[in-house]
Design an enzyme around this catalytic site. Structure first.
Site, mmCIF file in Angstrom:
data_model
loop_
_atom_site.group_PDB
_atom_site.id
_atom_site.type_symbol
_atom_site.label_atom_id
_atom_site.label_comp_id
_atom_site.label_asym_id
_atom_site.label_seq_id
_atom_site.Cartn_x
_atom_site.Cartn_y
_atom_site.Cartn_z
ATOM 1 N N SER A 1 -10.638 0.182 5.987
ATOM 2 C CA SER A 1 -9.568 0.034 4.711
ATOM 3 C C SER A 1 -9.672 -1.280 3.842
ATOM 4 O O SER A 1 -9.022 -0.665 2.887
ATOM 5 C CB SER A 1 -8.992 1.149 4.734
ATOM 6 O OG SER A 1 -9.307 2.289 5.518
ATOM 7 N N LYS B 1 0.957 -1.288 0.017
ATOM 8 C CA LYS B 1 0.176 -0.210 0.164
ATOM 9 C C LYS B 1 0.708 0.935 -0.166
ATOM 10 O O LYS B 1 1.582 1.313 0.728
ATOM 11 C CB LYS B 1 -0.896 0.020 1.465
ATOM 12 C CG LYS B 1 -1.930 1.396 0.923
ATOM 13 C CD LYS B 1 -3.251 0.809 2.461
ATOM 14 C CE LYS B 1 -4.066 2.106 2.514
ATOM 15 N NZ LYS B 1 -4.863 1.657 3.574
ATOM 16 N N SER C 1 -9.104 3.087 1.955
ATOM 17 C CA SER C 1 -8.412 3.757 1.304
ATOM 18 C C SER C 1 -7.578 2.574 0.197
ATOM 19 O O SER C 1 -7.075 2.403 -0.576
ATOM 20 C CB SER C 1 -7.993 4.163 2.637
ATOM 21 O OG SER C 1 -6.895 3.292 3.275
#
Length: 478
Positions: A171, A73, A147
């Protein structure tokens, strides 16, 4: 129902060990390029922020991720690589690996690139200010969540089979559900002696078995031989939002109720009963102050939503932060008091919807409350209305698993409803949650095989209507 075919461009997962670092990166790059050529989508739209020139791995390690290409990420630092934190204005070249990346390497991962993320991981949607965001493979009109949306989309598209992700308010689970994948937020420690930390590190993987492998969880030896139940599990169920007074889309509510009933057919489950919201909805305002306080140090420049969250945190007094911290510390005990105090006895797992409706259209949150308005407070409220359950498991640190009832391949172009299986304290393990999810998916697949019209009851066509949820009050019967 036959197992769905691999997604287009699906990565291999033979787990036979490392290959040459450069070769591994080249294979992922080629897969990405071919998929981009076929779809007309950019790497960012396919969830990939960048592919590294060489893979990062520790060949001495033989952890659960050994032999797997993994995207990191783009909030996390990989030594020698660019990290943007979801914002081109904050791109830096990391000098060293951060703690999460070090853990990935220790688990044997082969880190091949970075996945697109929402700016600073601050929203449950991903709409970058510069350039396109990840495109939902189910329906390009739908948001792919956030996210960790890049991780979810890259896995759903078959670019990698596992992607690193993190979950501070849903997320991992929200984007996984948005694209029809399972998503596990593992149990984690919220209390670190200072401001509570609701975020957990984890993964998004293409199916339940690979999710178990990524987390190092011993799985089933075969679908027909689940782990032997150690004790009867008691399930609770509700469709009533915990953190808003808004509504739930009827198909989502009905599918979740059906899923809770189907889980009673699992040999380890003794029954299911209704549960109520464990605290007044107004209490979420107190808990959200902890999240705002964690945003106080976000740097400039930032777009509207992160800027608003930062200001919300800066406006808090020390006394308000201390009170919110105390409330979060007391939260697990308060929830147990509420749910265990029921006359029908305590529960081990609570079943809720994962999302209150299908993924809304791109821009639905950022334009809240209307097409001509940019109101970050309304944006935050809309995000909460879409995901009014997941944050409880961040604030308590208890494990939570989002699971789609059917594969997106079973009903192309339709969004499969996902339900959330939330552990209550440490009464069930992640392995037990995954086994419940296996049972649910297998049971649903048999129902679809017997009657394909079942798909209409557990999938939705077209983006969700967020405005309808917000305008309609929640009803006790849901």
């Amino acid at each position: 129902m036959k197992p769905p075919p691999p997604r287009e461009g699906a990565a291999g997962t033979d787990g036979t060990g490392s290959t040459a670092s450069a070769g591994s990166t080249e294979a992922v790059s080629l897969r990405l390029a071919r998929l981009s050529a076929r779809t007309g989508l950019s790497p960012e739209e396919l969830g990939v922020a960048r592919i590294y020139d060489r893979a990062h791995e520790d060949r001495r390690e033989h952890g659960p991720l050994r032999g797997l290409d993994v995207l990191v990420k783009d909030l996390n630092r990989v030594g020698g690589e660019v990290t943007t934190f979801g914002s081109v204005g904050h791109a830096v070249v990391a000098e060293t690996d951060d703690t999460a990346v070090t853990r990935l390497l220790e688990e044997g991962a082969r880190l091949v690139g970075a996945s697109v993320t929402a700016e600073f991981g601050a929203t449950v949607y991903t709409e970058p200010a510069h350039g396109p965001g990840p495109v939902n493979p189910i329906d390009r009109r739908m948001t792919s969540g956030g996210s960790s949306s890049g991780a979810a989309v890259a896995v759903a598209r078959g670019i990698v089979d596992v992607a690193h992700a993190s979950d501070g308010g849903g997320s991992i689970r929200v984007p996984a559900a948005a694209v029809g994948l399972p998503g596990l937020k593992p149990a984690h420690n919220v209390d670190n002696g200072g401001l509570p930390n609701p975020a957990a590190q984890g993964f998004i993987a293409r199916d339940l078995d690979l999710t178990a492998r990524a987390y190092g969880i011993s799985g089933r030896s075969s679908p027909s031989s689940p782990p032997s139940p150690t004790r009867p599990l008691r399930l609770g169920h509700t469709n009533r939002p915990f953190h808003t007074t808004t509504a739930v889309e009827p198909t989502v509510a009905n599918a979740t109720a059906a899923a809770a009933s189907l889980l009673v057919t699992h040999p380890a489950v003794s029954g299911v009963r209704p549960v109520t919201a464990p605290y007044p909805v107004e209490h979420f305002d107190v808990y959200s102050r902890v999240m705002a306080a964690r945003c106080r140090d976000l740097p400039d420049p930032a777009t509207t939503m992160p800027t608003w969250l930062r200001q919300q945190g800066l406006d808090l007094t020390p006394a308000e932060i201390a009170a919110a911290t105390d409330a979060v510390s007391a939260l697990p005990g308060d929830i147990l008091t509420a749910w265990d105090g029921d006359a029908d006895g305590p529960v081990d797992v609570v079943v809720t919807p994962m999302l209150a409706c299908a993924p809304p259209r791109i821009g639905a949150f950022s334009r809240a409350p209307g097409p001509e308005t940019r109101d970050p407070a309304a944006d935050f409220q809309a995000q909460t209305a879409w995901t009014p359950w997941a944050t409880l498991w961040n604030l308590t640190g208890w494990a939570g698993l989002s699971v789609p009832l059917v594969s997106p391949d079973a009903a192309p172009g339709r969004w499969p409803v996902s339900v959330h299986l939330g552990a209550v304290a440490d009464r069930v393990s992640a392995a037990e949650l995954l086994d419940l999810a296996h049972h649910l998916q297998e049971t649903m697949a048999r129902m679809v095989d017997a009657d394909a019209s079942v798909l209409d009851a557990v999938t939705l066509a077209g983006p969700g209507d967020l405005d309808a949820l917000i305008e309609a009050p929640s009803r006790d019967g849901q």
